[in-house]
Design a protein around this motif. Sequence first.
Motif, PDB file in Angstrom:
ATOM      1  N   ALA A  14     131.410 -21.694  40.021  1.00 38.98           N
ATOM      2  CA  ALA A  14     129.976 -21.400  39.892  1.00 38.98           C
ATOM      3  C   ALA A  14     129.428 -20.792  41.176  1.00 38.98           C
ATOM      4  O   ALA A  14     128.632 -19.848  41.144  1.00 38.98           O
ATOM      5  CB  ALA A  14     129.220 -22.683  39.549  1.00 38.98           C
ATOM      6  N   ASP A  15     129.851 -21.312  42.324  1.00 40.76           N
ATOM      7  CA  ASP A  15     129.355 -20.801  43.607  1.00 40.76           C
ATOM      8  C   ASP A  15     129.867 -19.390  43.893  1.00 40.76           C
ATOM      9  O   ASP A  15     129.125 -18.543  44.403  1.00 40.76           O
ATOM     10  CB  ASP A  15     129.790 -21.728  44.744  1.00 40.76           C
ATOM     11  N   GLU A  16     131.161 -19.142  43.580  1.00 39.93           N
ATOM     12  CA  GLU A  16     131.767 -17.852  43.916  1.00 39.93           C
ATOM     13  C   GLU A  16     131.499 -16.797  42.852  1.00 39.93           C
ATOM     14  O   GLU A  16     131.527 -15.602  43.139  1.00 39.93           O
ATOM     15  CB  GLU A  16     133.276 -18.023  44.105  1.00 39.93           C
ATOM     16  N   GLY A  17     131.274 -17.246  41.599  1.00 43.29           N
ATOM     17  CA  GLY A  17     131.081 -16.284  40.522  1.00 43.29           C
ATOM     18  C   GLY A  17     132.333 -15.501  40.174  1.00 43.29           C
ATOM     19  O   GLY A  17     132.279 -14.456  39.523  1.00 43.29           O
ATOM     20  N   ARG A  50     131.927 -18.730  31.382  1.00 42.45           N
ATOM     21  CA  ARG A  50     132.394 -17.676  30.483  1.00 42.45           C
ATOM     22  C   ARG A  50     132.863 -16.498  31.336  1.00 42.45           C
ATOM     23  O   ARG A  50     132.178 -16.063  32.259  1.00 42.45           O
ATOM     24  CB  ARG A  50     131.283 -17.243  29.537  1.00 42.45           C
ATOM     25  N   ARG A  51     134.080 -16.004  31.028  1.00 44.97           N
ATOM     26  CA  ARG A  51     134.586 -14.825  31.730  1.00 44.97           C
ATOM     27  C   ARG A  51     133.928 -13.569  31.160  1.00 44.97           C
ATOM     28  O   ARG A  51     133.871 -13.391  29.935  1.00 44.97           O
ATOM     29  CB  ARG A  51     136.099 -14.711  31.558  1.00 44.97           C
ATOM     30  N   ALA A  56     132.659 -14.506  36.578  1.00 53.64           N
ATOM     31  CA  ALA A  56     132.479 -15.795  35.904  1.00 53.64           C
ATOM     32  C   ALA A  56     130.985 -16.095  35.808  1.00 53.64           C
ATOM     33  O   ALA A  56     130.280 -16.119  36.817  1.00 53.64           O
ATOM     34  CB  ALA A  56     133.189 -16.901  36.683  1.00 53.64           C
ATOM     35  N   VAL A  57     130.525 -16.341  34.582  1.00 59.78           N
ATOM     36  CA  VAL A  57     129.096 -16.557  34.341  1.00 59.78           C
ATOM     37  C   VAL A  57     128.892 -17.938  33.734  1.00 59.78           C
ATOM     38  O   VAL A  57     129.624 -18.347  32.824  1.00 59.78           O
ATOM     39  CB  VAL A  57     128.537 -15.473  33.390  1.00 59.78           C
ATOM     40  N   LEU A  58     127.913 -18.666  34.239  1.00 60.96           N
ATOM     41  CA  LEU A  58     127.596 -19.983  33.704  1.00 60.96           C
ATOM     42  C   LEU A  58     127.025 -19.875  32.293  1.00 60.96           C
ATOM     43  O   LEU A  58     126.191 -19.014  32.006  1.00 60.96           O
ATOM     44  CB  LEU A  58     126.571 -20.688  34.594  1.00 60.96           C
ATOM     45  N   THR A  59     127.472 -20.760  31.421  1.00 62.64           N
ATOM     46  CA  THR A  59     126.850 -20.885  30.113  1.00 62.64           C
ATOM     47  C   THR A  59     125.584 -21.727  30.256  1.00 62.64           C
ATOM     48  O   THR A  59     125.291 -22.255  31.343  1.00 62.64           O
ATOM     49  CB  THR A  59     127.805 -21.566  29.123  1.00 62.64           C
TER      50      THR A  59
END
Length: 290
Positions: A14-17, A50-51, A56-59
């Motif tokens: 989440a922090d790195e995305g 979610r890729r 990487a994106v948070l749902t």
Amino acid sequence: MDLLRHLRFFVAVADEGHFGRAAAALDMTQPPLSQGLRRLERHLGVELIRRTPRGAVLTAAGTGLLPRARLLVDDAELLRAEAARIARTRGSLRWGAIPALPAALVTACVAALRAAPAAPSVVTVTGSTVDLVAQVRSGACDAAVLEHPALVDGVVAGPVVKLPRAVAVPRDHRSAAAERPGFAMLAGLPFLTTARAGNPPAHDAARDLLRERGLDVPLHTADDDRALLAAVAAGAGFGFSALPPAETPGVAWLRLAPDATALRVRVIHRPGAEDAAAALDAVLFRERLR
């Protein structure tokens, strides 16, 4: 599952995305990070990340759970720091060893730790690689000797050292009397090893080693050398042991592919326990030379 470790994976992504950057930040490779996150999602019953082509994106569920996950991870770090402070205050040093480490090597490690300048009292615990990593990460242990390969995120890890191992087989097995024994002769005997949950990477590496040499045999659990040798003496299988080969009723010792079968170990430690780690590394290095 180790919920805290997997929450740390979630927070890092989440922090790195980005999965690759998160793996680098955790000092691990990307595949176990992705597998760990999927395991966490199955455990919680929701999709967290979610890729996408952008990374990487948070749902929605991930966004809602991230603050709580971050709080738990941060609290664990505070707990580790407080545990380390208490351990230093009481003047004792806690270290851990895997069951595969021979008793003579364990006592040599204790002697080296006691010889440290502060001459602390030394407390020894025994556990699986997974358990020891968790204890060092939480601050419950200052250092530990564990089996490589292993996931060592959240701790400081030293170099890998190879310790010689022999193959223990039943004394009445045909390989024991062979002039030139080989792995193929062990077909039909189960392989005795520790439970996979104790260190999945090392467990899988041992099985791959046998398969590379043409052995696809059943696996039976032996938690330590005593259980291993008892099962071998009973004719129930074969296994690897770092014990120096000696006359053992019902057991014969074979030297097969010594480099491939060597026990690979490394020292891990919490920040601030560098002296203890250096003492343990010195003992392992001397044992390798012997």
